[in-house]
Write a protein that holds these residues in place. Structure first.
Motif, short mmCIF file in Angstrom:
data_model
loop_
_atom_site.label_atom_id
_atom_site.label_comp_id
_atom_site.label_asym_id
_atom_site.label_seq_id
_atom_site.Cartn_x
_atom_site.Cartn_y
_atom_site.Cartn_z
N CYS A 37 0.81 -1.22 0.00
CA CYS A 37 0.00 0.00 0.00
C CYS A 37 0.85 1.27 0.00
O CYS A 37 0.32 2.36 -0.20
N SER A 38 2.15 1.17 0.18
CA SER A 38 2.99 2.37 0.21
C SER A 38 4.05 2.40 -0.89
O SER A 38 4.87 3.31 -0.93
N GLY A 39 4.09 1.43 -1.78
CA GLY A 39 5.03 1.46 -2.91
C GLY A 39 6.03 0.33 -2.93
O GLY A 39 6.33 -0.23 -3.96
N PHE A 40 6.59 -0.01 -1.77
CA PHE A 40 7.52 -1.13 -1.65
C PHE A 40 7.06 -2.01 -0.50
O PHE A 40 6.45 -1.53 0.44
N SER A 105 4.35 -3.51 6.83
CA SER A 105 5.01 -4.38 5.88
C SER A 105 5.32 -3.69 4.56
O SER A 105 5.92 -4.28 3.68
N SER A 106 4.91 -2.43 4.40
CA SER A 106 5.28 -1.71 3.19
C SER A 106 5.72 -0.28 3.55
O SER A 106 5.46 0.21 4.64
N PHE A 107 6.42 0.36 2.60
CA PHE A 107 6.99 1.68 2.86
C PHE A 107 7.20 2.42 1.55
O PHE A 107 7.11 1.83 0.48
N SER A 108 7.49 3.69 1.67
CA SER A 108 7.86 4.49 0.50
C SER A 108 9.15 5.24 0.82
O SER A 108 9.50 5.44 1.97
N ILE A 109 9.83 5.65 -0.24
CA ILE A 109 11.11 6.36 -0.11
C ILE A 109 10.89 7.82 -0.46
O ILE A 109 10.20 8.16 -1.36
#
Length: 109
Positions: A37-40, A105-109
């Protein structure tokens, strides 16, 4: 110089327990894939061995391996194992993440 990535004692203990039950080497692979849900999103799994382009660290006899592409996104991070009322899971404390999702479990940069 600090490690490129760290594996906490708590996470190492959990990996050792899982690996022993499955009859596999105590090697945890962390990879980063597009999605979530956040890109990675983070992917964890037991590895049978260490690949040529892997960075590896060892804690209490347990190895954490990360491929060179994923390492660019998690450099300086720590992999921990946490248990709370919501359940038990591996957690990545990633200093490179600008934002994350509620599940962690997800993240963005």
């Amino acid at each position: 110089m600090s490690e490129a990535i760290q594996l906490t004692s708590s996470a190492a203990q959990r990996v050792a327990t899982i690996a022993a039950k499955q009859g596999k080497p105590a090697i945890l692979r962390l990879s980063v894939e597009g999605g979530g849900c956040s890109g990675f999103q983070y992917r964890f799994g037991l590895a049978d061995g260490v690949e040529a382009d892997d960075t590896q660290v060892e804690t209490d006899g347990v190895k954490l391996v990360v491929d060179s592409i994923s390492l660019d996104l998690v450099r300086g991070a720590a992999v921990d194992f946490v248990e709370n009322l919501g359940g038990a899971a591996f957690k990545v404390e990633n200093p490179n993440a600008a934002s994350g999702c509620g599940c962690g479990s997800s993240f963005s940069i």
